[in-house]
Design an enzyme around this catalytic site. Structure first.
Site, short mmCIF file in Angstrom:
data_model
loop_
_atom_site.label_atom_id
_atom_site.label_comp_id
_atom_site.label_asym_id
_atom_site.label_seq_id
_atom_site.Cartn_x
_atom_site.Cartn_y
_atom_site.Cartn_z
N LYS A 14 -11.32 1.58 -8.79
CA LYS A 14 -9.86 1.69 -8.97
C LYS A 14 -9.25 0.33 -9.31
O LYS A 14 -8.51 0.18 -10.27
CB LYS A 14 -9.20 2.23 -7.69
CG LYS A 14 -9.73 3.58 -7.23
CD LYS A 14 -9.07 4.07 -5.96
CE LYS A 14 -9.40 3.24 -4.74
NZ LYS A 14 -10.81 3.32 -4.29
N ARG A 89 -2.21 7.45 -0.21
CA ARG A 89 -3.51 7.54 0.45
C ARG A 89 -3.66 8.87 1.16
O ARG A 89 -4.73 9.18 1.67
CB ARG A 89 -3.53 6.43 1.48
CG ARG A 89 -4.85 5.89 1.84
CD ARG A 89 -5.44 5.15 0.68
NE ARG A 89 -6.50 4.27 1.09
CZ ARG A 89 -6.79 3.14 0.48
NH1 ARG A 89 -6.11 2.73 -0.55
NH2 ARG A 89 -7.79 2.42 0.88
N ARG A 123 -20.10 -6.53 -3.99
CA ARG A 123 -18.77 -6.95 -4.47
C ARG A 123 -18.41 -8.36 -4.00
O ARG A 123 -18.64 -8.73 -2.85
CB ARG A 123 -17.71 -5.97 -3.97
CG ARG A 123 -16.30 -6.45 -4.30
CD ARG A 123 -15.25 -5.38 -4.20
NE ARG A 123 -15.19 -4.75 -2.91
CZ ARG A 123 -14.49 -3.65 -2.67
NH1 ARG A 123 -13.83 -3.06 -3.65
NH2 ARG A 123 -14.47 -3.12 -1.46
N ARG A 156 -15.28 -9.27 0.94
CA ARG A 156 -14.12 -8.74 1.67
C ARG A 156 -14.45 -8.48 3.13
O ARG A 156 -15.55 -8.02 3.44
CB ARG A 156 -13.65 -7.44 1.00
CG ARG A 156 -12.43 -7.65 0.13
CD ARG A 156 -12.09 -6.46 -0.70
NE ARG A 156 -11.87 -5.23 0.06
CZ ARG A 156 -11.44 -4.11 -0.49
NH1 ARG A 156 -11.18 -4.07 -1.78
NH2 ARG A 156 -11.27 -3.04 0.24
N ARG A 167 -14.03 3.78 6.37
CA ARG A 167 -13.17 3.99 5.20
C ARG A 167 -13.54 5.28 4.47
O ARG A 167 -12.67 6.00 4.00
CB ARG A 167 -13.27 2.78 4.24
CG ARG A 167 -12.43 1.60 4.72
CD ARG A 167 -12.96 0.27 4.22
NE ARG A 167 -12.91 0.12 2.79
CZ ARG A 167 -13.72 -0.67 2.09
NH1 ARG A 167 -14.66 -1.37 2.70
NH2 ARG A 167 -13.59 -0.77 0.80
P1 AP5 Z 1 -13.51 -1.91 -7.12
O1 AP5 Z 1 -12.78 -1.84 -8.41
O2 AP5 Z 1 -13.20 -3.03 -6.17
O3 AP5 Z 1 -13.42 -0.50 -6.35
P2 AP5 Z 1 -12.19 0.25 -5.65
O4 AP5 Z 1 -12.25 1.68 -6.08
O5 AP5 Z 1 -10.93 -0.48 -5.90
O6 AP5 Z 1 -12.68 0.21 -4.15
P3 AP5 Z 1 -12.03 -0.40 -2.82
O7 AP5 Z 1 -13.15 -0.59 -1.86
O8 AP5 Z 1 -11.19 -1.61 -3.14
O9 AP5 Z 1 -11.11 0.74 -2.38
P4 AP5 Z 1 -10.41 0.88 -1.01
O10 AP5 Z 1 -9.52 2.04 -1.22
O11 AP5 Z 1 -11.34 0.95 0.14
O12 AP5 Z 1 -9.64 -0.54 -0.79
P5 AP5 Z 1 -8.15 -1.00 -0.90
O13 AP5 Z 1 -8.17 -2.42 -1.28
O14 AP5 Z 1 -7.32 -0.06 -1.72
O15 AP5 Z 1 -15.08 -1.90 -7.45
C1 AP5 Z 1 -16.04 -1.99 -6.41
C2 AP5 Z 1 -17.25 -2.83 -6.88
O16 AP5 Z 1 -17.93 -2.12 -7.91
C3 AP5 Z 1 -16.86 -4.18 -7.50
O17 AP5 Z 1 -17.84 -5.11 -7.16
C4 AP5 Z 1 -16.85 -3.91 -9.03
O18 AP5 Z 1 -17.18 -5.07 -9.79
C5 AP5 Z 1 -17.93 -2.85 -9.15
N1 AP5 Z 1 -17.66 -1.85 -10.18
C6 AP5 Z 1 -16.46 -1.29 -10.51
N2 AP5 Z 1 -16.62 -0.37 -11.48
C7 AP5 Z 1 -17.97 -0.34 -11.76
C8 AP5 Z 1 -18.77 0.42 -12.68
N3 AP5 Z 1 -18.22 1.34 -13.48
N4 AP5 Z 1 -20.11 0.19 -12.68
C9 AP5 Z 1 -20.69 -0.74 -11.86
N5 AP5 Z 1 -19.97 -1.49 -10.97
C10 AP5 Z 1 -18.62 -1.29 -10.93
O19 AP5 Z 1 -7.63 -0.84 0.59
C11 AP5 Z 1 -8.12 -1.65 1.62
C12 AP5 Z 1 -7.44 -1.30 2.94
O20 AP5 Z 1 -6.02 -1.53 2.85
C13 AP5 Z 1 -7.55 0.15 3.41
O21 AP5 Z 1 -8.77 0.42 4.06
C14 AP5 Z 1 -6.35 0.25 4.36
O22 AP5 Z 1 -6.62 -0.37 5.60
C15 AP5 Z 1 -5.29 -0.57 3.64
N6 AP5 Z 1 -4.45 0.23 2.74
C16 AP5 Z 1 -4.31 0.03 1.39
N7 AP5 Z 1 -3.47 0.95 0.88
C17 AP5 Z 1 -3.09 1.75 1.90
C18 AP5 Z 1 -2.24 2.89 2.00
N8 AP5 Z 1 -1.62 3.40 0.92
N9 AP5 Z 1 -2.08 3.47 3.22
C19 AP5 Z 1 -2.68 2.97 4.32
N10 AP5 Z 1 -3.50 1.88 4.31
C20 AP5 Z 1 -3.70 1.29 3.10
#
Ligand code: AP5
Length: 210
Positions: A14, A89, A123, A156, A167
């Protein structure tokens, strides 16, 4: 002008794809997880409040996230479109968002759970600009420094096996119902997120009819 929501399991890409798309479309990227990590790095009141919650892989309270998003999506600089990454979310957040704005497209990045660990275990992220890399799939040129701002890359705090498991559990319980929610609204587009970064980017571009 297009208002996009991106959701999908952890590691689906994402953040990676939202960053690329926002640059191509020249519209802001709103990454809620990264915004919270910046609050933690700056040691703000909000950062102190959410730091432990995020480290455990739990979700931050809806009211807190809704407040942040309401201020963003109603601000003048977001009226030409944006990409929401990490919000909503759950269905309660999605309903709150519907009161604020009309979402045009929802991109569901679908990745099998078996692939999640491969993505998250390699990552590396930039603590300064939020750029995302992967040791194998998307390495930075210097290996340990950000290509954009030369800051030393970090793992991270929530990319631990315990927090990843939590998660994923939260994703299944809270976030997966968004599929049904947006399908019923007729705005859902499913993208196969398993191919490489370039190919997934191309699928998104084509699916949006751009
Ligand atoms: P990446 O692009 O980082 O993946 P992502 O889908 O963004 O995964 P996240 O782990 O960041 O999602 P998340 O929802 O857990 O975290 P968030 O920061 O939103 O890619 C992952 C890896 O794969 C990278 O190394 C990349 O290079 C590689 N990659 C990407 N595409 C690829 C491909 N096609 N092929 C090969 N490799 C690839 O949230 C974190 C925390 O914040 C949550 O747990 C929560 O505590 C809080 N939070 C955030 N938003 C909310 C909300 N709305 N409500 C409540 N809590 C929230």
């Amino acid at each position: 002008m297009i208002k996009i929501v991106m959701f999908g399991p952890q590691g689906a890409g994402k953040g990676t794809q939202a960053d690329r798309l926002s640059r191509r479309l020249n519209i802001p990227h709103i990454p809620t997880g990264q915004m919270l990590r910046e609050e933690i790095a700056a040691d703000t009141k909000l950062g102190q409040k959410v730091s432990e919650i995020m480290k455990r892989g739990e979700l931050v309270a809806d009211w807190q996230m809704n407040e942040i998003i309401r201020d963003r999506v109603n601000a003048p600089e977001y009226q030409n479109g944006f990409i929401l990454d990490g919000y909503p979310r759950n269905v309660d957040q999605a309903e709150f968002l519907d009161y604020q704005i009309a979402v045009d497209k929802v991109l569901f990045l679908n990745l099998p759970k078996t692939e999640v660990m491969k993505r998250l275990s390699g990552r590396l992220t930039c603590p300064k600009c939020g750029a995302i890399f992967h040791k194998v799939f998307n390495p930075s040129i210097a290996g340990d420094k950000c290509d954009r701002c030369q800051t030393v890359l970090q793992v991270r705090a929530d990319d631990t096996p315990e927090a990843i498991a939590k998660r994923l559990e939260q994703y299944e319980e809270e976030t997966e119902p968004l599929h049904e929610y947006y399908l019923k609204k007729g705005v859902l587009i499913e993208i196969d997120a398993a191919p490489n970064i370039e190919q997934v980017g191309l699928s998104i571009w084509e699916a949006l009819g751009l």
